[in-house]
Design a protein around this motif. Sequence first.
Motif, PDB file in Angstrom:
ATOM      1  N   ASN A 198       0.803  -1.222   0.000  1.00 28.34           N
ATOM      2  CA  ASN A 198       0.000   0.000   0.000  1.00 28.34           C
ATOM      3  C   ASN A 198       0.837   1.273   0.000  1.00 28.34           C
ATOM      4  N   VAL A 199       1.927   1.282  -0.757  1.00 29.44           N
ATOM      5  CA  VAL A 199       2.704   2.517  -0.876  1.00 29.44           C
ATOM      6  C   VAL A 199       1.960   3.543  -1.724  1.00 29.44           C
ATOM      7  N   ILE A 200       1.122   3.085  -2.638  1.00 31.26           N
ATOM      8  CA  ILE A 200       0.304   3.993  -3.449  1.00 31.26           C
ATOM      9  C   ILE A 200      -1.070   4.096  -2.798  1.00 31.26           C
ATOM     10  N   GLN A 201      -1.497   5.316  -2.541  1.00 32.58           N
ATOM     11  CA  GLN A 201      -2.751   5.514  -1.820  1.00 32.58           C
ATOM     12  C   GLN A 201      -3.759   6.272  -2.667  1.00 32.58           C
ATOM     13  N   GLN A 202      -4.991   5.833  -2.603  1.00 27.43           N
ATOM     14  CA  GLN A 202      -6.076   6.518  -3.296  1.00 27.43           C
ATOM     15  C   GLN A 202      -6.525   7.703  -2.451  1.00 27.43           C
ATOM     16  N   ILE A 203      -6.769   8.844  -3.098  1.00 23.16           N
ATOM     17  CA  ILE A 203      -7.254  10.023  -2.390  1.00 23.16           C
ATOM     18  C   ILE A 203      -8.758   9.861  -2.181  1.00 23.16           C
ATOM     19  N   PRO A 204      -9.232   9.784  -0.945  1.00 28.19           N
ATOM     20  CA  PRO A 204     -10.645   9.460  -0.685  1.00 28.19           C
ATOM     21  C   PRO A 204     -11.642  10.378  -1.384  1.00 28.19           C
ATOM     22  N   ALA A 205     -11.391  11.674  -1.405  1.00 31.66           N
ATOM     23  CA  ALA A 205     -12.354  12.607  -1.988  1.00 31.66           C
ATOM     24  C   ALA A 205     -12.313  12.621  -3.510  1.00 31.66           C
ATOM     25  N   LEU A 206     -11.249  12.054  -4.084  1.00 31.65           N
ATOM     26  CA  LEU A 206     -11.051  12.087  -5.539  1.00 31.65           C
ATOM     27  C   LEU A 206     -10.734  10.667  -6.000  1.00 31.65           C
TER      28      LEU A 206
END
Length: 303
Positions: A198-206
């Motif tokens: 999980n080094v790459i994270q999704q931006i929750p609002a986008l």
Amino acid sequence: MAKFRDSRLAVVEQTTVEGTVPTSSVHDRALGDILQQTKNLTAEQVDQILAFQRDKRLRFGEAAIALGFATDEDILFALSQQFHYHYAPAEQHQLSSELVVANRPFSRQAERFRAIRSQLMMRVFGGEPSKMALAVVSPDSGDGKTYFSANLAIALSQLGGRTLLVDADLRGPRQQGLFGIESMSGLSSVLSGRAEANVIQQIPALPSLYLLPAGVLPPNPLELVERPAFGLLVRELKSKFDHVIVDTPAAVHGSDASVIASRCGAALVVARKGKSQLRSLQDLVGTLADGAGHVAGVIMNEF
């Protein structure tokens, strides 16, 4: 799916696959359903809106506003969900005020980023055979490179494709703070072979935007991006995302930016009005032109 030969990069494959956006979402739902969820409307309130809508022959959103159950901003946000146009609602306080495309998507500043995005879609992201990542570089600190990178990435993500923002400024990273992400693992961890999942994270609002933060600041940032592993990583990321934007250290700190740009394939130079020196700007553009990357243009930051 093909596997990495370099085990240090395997974690990126795992993370990007796990971060795939589900195909089912709110886009096919009625405006009333979205508004009911976002405003926590009760069944009784929804019935009142529907009755008022029929009686006055209004749209659902207009009726909700008239009855005081929603505001213009609430309706605009609900419509944005229907039309695949994601931005952060007013209560999304973890996003920095610098992220104007997310916080004020209909402002004049946001419109300028969309205009730049249109140009880049033709010049850089013009098709699969010529698919490149874009390194955003600047002559000096304080030119607005990080601000520009973040807002450009948001604008690209609003097209609907998966967009990745990579913070490759391993000297003074800021992207993690702008997006309110808490993580000690990132690019430096991947390149040093110490990455976790999980080094790459999704931006929750986008939901179409992802961030690969810089991670722990290393003592040898230039050496890390000069290693073959960085080029392999960029190539893999380009195959998994529709758009890849890479923030870099200012050129005044060393040759990191030119090395990163050559691995990405394209570079966009950001200069600041009233601050950037013409000689420094010319030297930077000349260095980039001599490298393996394509200079997409120069942006004058007036912010």
